[in-house]
Motif scaffolding. Structure first.
Motif, PDB file in Angstrom:
ATOM      1  N   ALA A  19       0.808  -1.217   0.000  1.00  0.00           N
ATOM      2  CA  ALA A  19       0.000   0.000   0.000  1.00  0.00           C
ATOM      3  C   ALA A  19       0.847   1.275   0.000  1.00  0.00           C
ATOM      4  CB  ALA A  19      -0.939   0.006   1.213  1.00  0.00           C
ATOM      5  N   LEU A  20       2.138   1.142   0.297  1.00  0.00           N
ATOM      6  CA  LEU A  20       3.016   2.313   0.286  1.00  0.00           C
ATOM      7  C   LEU A  20       3.161   2.841  -1.135  1.00  0.00           C
ATOM      8  CD1 LEU A  20       5.883   1.017   2.614  1.00  0.00           C
ATOM      9  CD2 LEU A  20       4.036   2.580   3.227  1.00  0.00           C
ATOM     10  N   ASP A  21       3.205   4.147  -1.247  1.00  0.00           N
ATOM     11  CA  ASP A  21       3.404   4.709  -2.588  1.00  0.00           C
ATOM     12  C   ASP A  21       4.380   5.886  -2.519  1.00  0.00           C
ATOM     13  OD1 ASP A  21       1.851   6.596  -1.316  1.00  0.00           O
ATOM     14  OD2 ASP A  21       0.295   6.661  -2.835  1.00  0.00           O
ATOM     15  N   GLY A  22       4.925   6.220  -3.630  1.00  0.00           N
ATOM     16  CA  GLY A  22       5.795   7.391  -3.750  1.00  0.00           C
ATOM     17  C   GLY A  22       6.925   7.415  -2.751  1.00  0.00           C
ATOM     18  N   ALA A  23       7.017   8.529  -2.017  1.00  0.00           N
ATOM     19  CA  ALA A  23       8.122   8.756  -1.082  1.00  0.00           C
ATOM     20  C   ALA A  23       8.141   7.723   0.040  1.00  0.00           C
ATOM     21  CB  ALA A  23       8.020  10.166  -0.498  1.00  0.00           C
ATOM     22  N   ALA A  24       6.972   7.309   0.505  1.00  0.00           N
ATOM     23  CA  ALA A  24       6.924   6.325   1.596  1.00  0.00           C
ATOM     24  C   ALA A  24       7.535   5.002   1.147  1.00  0.00           C
ATOM     25  CB  ALA A  24       5.486   6.113   2.055  1.00  0.00           C
ATOM     26  N   ALA A  25       7.234   4.569  -0.071  1.00  0.00           N
ATOM     27  CA  ALA A  25       7.809   3.328  -0.597  1.00  0.00           C
ATOM     28  C   ALA A  25       9.316   3.464  -0.752  1.00  0.00           C
ATOM     29  CB  ALA A  25       7.152   2.968  -1.928  1.00  0.00           C
ATOM     30  N   GLU A  26       9.763   4.607  -1.271  1.00  0.00           N
ATOM     31  CA  GLU A  26      11.199   4.834  -1.438  1.00  0.00           C
ATOM     32  C   GLU A  26      11.918   4.803  -0.098  1.00  0.00           C
ATOM     33  OE1 GLU A  26      12.261   8.229  -3.826  1.00  0.00           O
ATOM     34  OE2 GLU A  26      10.574   7.841  -5.196  1.00  0.00           O
ATOM     35  N   GLN A  27      11.345   5.446   0.929  1.00  0.00           N
ATOM     36  CA  GLN A  27      11.955   5.446   2.259  1.00  0.00           C
ATOM     37  C   GLN A  27      12.022   4.033   2.837  1.00  0.00           C
ATOM     38  OE1 GLN A  27       9.542   8.139   4.501  1.00  0.00           O
ATOM     39  NE2 GLN A  27      10.762   9.942   3.941  1.00  0.00           N
ATOM     40  N   PHE A  28      10.940   3.290   2.668  1.00  0.00           N
ATOM     41  CA  PHE A  28      10.912   1.937   3.208  1.00  0.00           C
ATOM     42  C   PHE A  28      11.986   1.073   2.550  1.00  0.00           C
ATOM     43  CE2 PHE A  28       9.526  -2.488   2.870  1.00  0.00           C
ATOM     44  CZ  PHE A  28       9.474  -2.822   4.217  1.00  0.00           C
ATOM     45  N   TYR A  29      12.020   1.055   1.227  1.00  0.00           N
ATOM     46  CA  TYR A  29      12.971   0.198   0.518  1.00  0.00           C
ATOM     47  C   TYR A  29      14.422   0.677   0.666  1.00  0.00           C
ATOM     48  CZ  TYR A  29       9.348  -2.747  -1.407  1.00  0.00           C
ATOM     49  OH  TYR A  29       8.321  -3.641  -1.533  1.00  0.00           O
ATOM     50  N   ALA A  30      14.624   1.929   1.061  1.00  0.00           N
ATOM     51  CA  ALA A  30      15.979   2.411   1.334  1.00  0.00           C
ATOM     52  C   ALA A  30      16.511   1.811   2.637  1.00  0.00           C
ATOM     53  CB  ALA A  30      15.994   3.940   1.414  1.00  0.00           C
ATOM     54  N   ARG A  31      15.598   1.416   3.544  1.00  0.00           N
ATOM     55  CA  ARG A  31      15.994   0.882   4.854  1.00  0.00           C
ATOM     56  C   ARG A  31      16.048  -0.641   4.906  1.00  0.00           C
ATOM     57  NH1 ARG A  31      11.608   4.156   7.175  1.00  0.00           N
ATOM     58  NH2 ARG A  31      10.855   2.158   7.877  1.00  0.00           N
ATOM     59  N   VAL A  32      15.462  -1.319   3.935  1.00  0.00           N
ATOM     60  CA  VAL A  32      15.411  -2.786   3.973  1.00  0.00           C
ATOM     61  C   VAL A  32      15.957  -3.368   2.674  1.00  0.00           C
ATOM     62  CG1 VAL A  32      13.407  -2.803   5.500  1.00  0.00           C
ATOM     63  CG2 VAL A  32      13.066  -2.910   3.037  1.00  0.00           C
ATOM     64  N   ASP A  33      16.199  -4.640   2.715  1.00  0.00           N
ATOM     65  CA  ASP A  33      16.679  -5.370   1.548  1.00  0.00           C
ATOM     66  C   ASP A  33      15.466  -5.824   0.730  1.00  0.00           C
ATOM     67  OD1 ASP A  33      17.578  -7.317  -0.239  1.00  0.00           O
ATOM     68  OD2 ASP A  33      19.102  -8.059   1.146  1.00  0.00           O
ATOM     69  N   ARG A  34      15.324  -5.297  -0.468  1.00  0.00           N
ATOM     70  CA  ARG A  34      14.170  -5.614  -1.316  1.00  0.00           C
ATOM     71  C   ARG A  34      14.067  -7.123  -1.581  1.00  0.00           C
ATOM     72  NH1 ARG A  34      10.589  -3.115  -5.036  1.00  0.00           N
ATOM     73  NH2 ARG A  34      11.483  -1.077  -4.665  1.00  0.00           N
ATOM     74  N   VAL A  35      15.199  -7.792  -1.715  1.00  0.00           N
ATOM     75  CA  VAL A  35      15.196  -9.242  -1.954  1.00  0.00           C
ATOM     76  C   VAL A  35      14.564  -9.963  -0.771  1.00  0.00           C
ATOM     77  CG1 VAL A  35      16.669 -11.263  -2.303  1.00  0.00           C
ATOM     78  CG2 VAL A  35      17.186  -9.125  -3.489  1.00  0.00           C
ATOM     79  N   GLU A  36      14.907  -9.523   0.461  1.00  0.00           N
ATOM     80  CA  GLU A  36      14.316 -10.139   1.647  1.00  0.00           C
ATOM     81  C   GLU A  36      12.814  -9.892   1.713  1.00  0.00           C
ATOM     82  OE1 GLU A  36      16.302  -9.021   5.223  1.00  0.00           O
ATOM     83  OE2 GLU A  36      18.208  -9.881   4.592  1.00  0.00           O
ATOM     84  N   VAL A  37      12.392  -8.692   1.377  1.00  0.00           N
ATOM     85  CA  VAL A  37      10.960  -8.376   1.393  1.00  0.00           C
ATOM     86  C   VAL A  37      10.238  -9.237   0.364  1.00  0.00           C
ATOM     87  CG1 VAL A  37       9.208  -6.604   0.943  1.00  0.00           C
ATOM     88  CG2 VAL A  37      11.255  -6.040   2.264  1.00  0.00           C
ATOM     89  N   ASP A  38      10.800  -9.351  -0.820  1.00  0.00           N
ATOM     90  CA  ASP A  38      10.165 -10.165  -1.857  1.00  0.00           C
ATOM     91  C   ASP A  38      10.097 -11.633  -1.436  1.00  0.00           C
ATOM     92  OD1 ASP A  38       9.697  -7.929  -3.382  1.00  0.00           O
ATOM     93  OD2 ASP A  38      11.435  -8.230  -4.686  1.00  0.00           O
ATOM     94  N   ALA A  39      11.147 -12.129  -0.769  1.00  0.00           N
ATOM     95  CA  ALA A  39      11.153 -13.511  -0.292  1.00  0.00           C
ATOM     96  C   ALA A  39      10.122 -13.704   0.819  1.00  0.00           C
ATOM     97  CB  ALA A  39      12.541 -13.894   0.205  1.00  0.00           C
ATOM     98  N   ALA A  40       9.925 -12.689   1.632  1.00  0.00           N
ATOM     99  CA  ALA A  40       8.979 -12.770   2.749  1.00  0.00           C
ATOM    100  C   ALA A  40       7.529 -12.837   2.275  1.00  0.00           C
ATOM    101  CB  ALA A  40       9.161 -11.565   3.672  1.00  0.00           C
ATOM    102  N   ARG A  41       7.278 -12.458   1.041  1.00  0.00           N
ATOM    103  CA  ARG A  41       5.905 -12.487   0.522  1.00  0.00           C
ATOM    104  C   ARG A  41       5.280 -13.876   0.627  1.00  0.00           C
ATOM    105  NH1 ARG A  41       4.423  -7.895  -1.790  1.00  0.00           N
ATOM    106  NH2 ARG A  41       6.045  -6.432  -2.345  1.00  0.00           N
ATOM    107  N   ASP A  42       6.103 -14.920   0.609  1.00  0.00           N
ATOM    108  CA  ASP A  42       5.582 -16.276   0.714  1.00  0.00           C
ATOM    109  C   ASP A  42       5.477 -16.765   2.150  1.00  0.00           C
ATOM    110  OD1 ASP A  42       5.298 -16.538  -2.035  1.00  0.00           O
ATOM    111  OD2 ASP A  42       7.349 -17.261  -2.284  1.00  0.00           O
ATOM    112  N   SER A  43       5.979 -15.994   3.094  1.00  0.00           N
ATOM    113  CA  SER A  43       5.966 -16.397   4.495  1.00  0.00           C
ATOM    114  C   SER A  43       4.616 -16.067   5.135  1.00  0.00           C
ATOM    115  CB  SER A  43       7.079 -15.657   5.242  1.00  0.00           C
ATOM    116  OG  SER A  43       6.941 -15.846   6.622  1.00  0.00           O
ATOM    117  N   TRP A  44       4.038 -17.049   5.824  1.00  0.00           N
ATOM    118  CA  TRP A  44       2.736 -16.853   6.468  1.00  0.00           C
ATOM    119  C   TRP A  44       2.792 -15.709   7.478  1.00  0.00           C
ATOM    120  CZ3 TRP A  44      -2.089 -17.277   5.810  1.00  0.00           C
ATOM    121  CH2 TRP A  44      -2.993 -17.271   6.859  1.00  0.00           C
TER     122      TRP A  44
END
Length: 184
Positions: A19-44
């Protein structure tokens, strides 16, 4: 990965991230590893809504009373799978209205134990009516239609699915088979 709670009303953590968009999404992904977030999508743990997760604290009964599409089966299957993997050698009872319900919904269904979870999958032995995890945890299938089958075997935990569907006996007379299964 940074710790983050889902925004109010977003549902799961992944829904909140999406649901994050624009600047909020950029700030979030600047602080975390996008690969880890994408991998977590399958985690319950990341996909589930908070009300689908195991309650905290010391409890003996967890009831999910909700309508179709809530994710009751998925929540139960994820709980059983996590418990079986975390506590090697645990014995779990899987109880449905009928043995076919246990097999078709709780085990083989789209949200059933064999189609969810992470890590090594359990071995399903239909003729023995049981699932065996690599660590030795065992889940045995029972039918509320045959409540006496629950006598004797001992279990550390149990998942009773769709209790409202359990047979009410002849015209709801006396004690139903479902009530007798519950009392075992």
């Amino acid at each position: 990965m940074a710790t983050m709670a889902a925004p109010e009303g977003a549902g799961s953590l992944i829904a909140g991230i999406d649901a994050l968009d624009g600047a909020a999404a950029e700030q979030f992904y600047a602080r975390v590893d996008r690969v880890e977030v994408d991998a977590a999508r399958d985690s319950w743990a990341f996909r589930a809504r908070p009300e689908q997760l195991v309650p905290e604290g010391d409890w003996r009964l967890w009831l999910i009373m909700a309508g179709r599409g809530f994710g009751k089966t998925r929540a139960g299957a994820e709980w059983v799978d996590a418990l079986a993997q975390a506590r090697p050698g645990i014995r779990i009872a899987l109880i449905g209205a009928t043995i076919d319900d246990v097999r078709q919904v709780m085990i083989e269904g789209e949200s059933g134990i064999l189609n969810i979870g992470e890590g090594e999958r359990p071995l399903w032995s239909p003729s023995l009516k049981r699932l065996l995890w690599p660590g030795g945890s065992l889940a045995t299938c029972y039918s509320a239609a045959e409540p006496e089958g629950l006598r004797g075997p001992q279990h550390h935990a149990g998942w009773a699915d769709e209790v409202a569907r359990w047979d009410a006996g002849a015209n709801g007379a006396a004690r139903s088979r479902g009530a007798r299964a519950w009392d075992n």
